[in-house]
Design a protein around this motif. Structure first.
Motif, PDB file in Angstrom:
ATOM      1  N   ASP A  38       0.857  -1.187   0.000  1.00  0.00           N
ATOM      2  CA  ASP A  38       0.000   0.000   0.000  1.00  0.00           C
ATOM      3  C   ASP A  38       0.898   1.243   0.000  1.00  0.00           C
ATOM      4  OD1 ASP A  38      -1.737   2.110   0.480  1.00  0.00           O
ATOM      5  OD2 ASP A  38      -2.945   0.989   1.917  1.00  0.00           O
ATOM      6  N   LEU A  78      -5.391   3.152   7.627  1.00  0.00           N
ATOM      7  CA  LEU A  78      -4.479   2.451   6.724  1.00  0.00           C
ATOM      8  C   LEU A  78      -3.986   1.142   7.331  1.00  0.00           C
ATOM      9  CD1 LEU A  78      -2.426   5.471   5.364  1.00  0.00           C
ATOM     10  CD2 LEU A  78      -3.982   3.998   4.056  1.00  0.00           C
ATOM     11  N   ASN A  82      -4.789  -2.712   5.973  1.00  0.00           N
ATOM     12  CA  ASN A  82      -3.691  -3.600   5.577  1.00  0.00           C
ATOM     13  C   ASN A  82      -3.354  -4.646   6.633  1.00  0.00           C
ATOM     14  OD1 ASN A  82      -2.582  -2.472   2.926  1.00  0.00           O
ATOM     15  ND2 ASN A  82      -2.839  -0.647   4.197  1.00  0.00           N
TER      16      ASN A  82
END
Length: 131
Positions: A38, A78, A82
């Motif tokens: 990412d 985030l 992930n």
């Protein structure tokens, strides 16, 4: 499975502390090197202050803080997005029976230290401490 008779109190066992530290180091390395796929997460500098594990080592809660303390909600989003990939990477690098479920929370210890310093610098508190 036998219970640890020496661990009846609220604190973590030595095994929990050891595994938590191994996970902390691994997460720190992975995030520092940008091993996640990412690009939004790889652009950020994230400090992993502590990892606490459940007694069965199946859940690991990582206390994180973005560099400078800015964008805390973004960092948590985030990391949450992930967490599957991070879990896979951690499980590959560590030899645990189960890959722990990763949870992320903001590390508030720095704020608590600032509050304590502020409180200790007050005239009334300083006067009481000097007595």
């Amino acid at each position: 499975m036998a219970k640890n008779r020496f661990h009846d109190g609220p604190g973590p066992s030595q095994r929990q502390l050891r595994v938590g530290e191994l996970i902390r180091r691994t997460l720190s390395d992975v995030l520092a090197r940008g091993d996640v796929h990412d690009p939004d997460l790889n652009r950020l500098s994230i400090t992993v202050g502590e990892v606490r594990t459940s007694p069965d080592l199946r859940v690991a809660t990582a206390y994180v803080l973005p560099l400078g303390g800015q964008g805390q909600d973004t960092v948590l989003d985030l990391l949450h997005r992930n967490r599957g990939e991070l879990r896979h990477i951690v499980s590959k690098k560590l030899t645990l029976k189960f890959a722990p479920e990763l949870r992320f929370k903001l590390d508030e210890t720095f704020d608590q230290m600032d509050d304590t310093r502020r409180m200790l610098s007050q005239d009334e508190v300083r006067r009481d401490v000097e007595k």
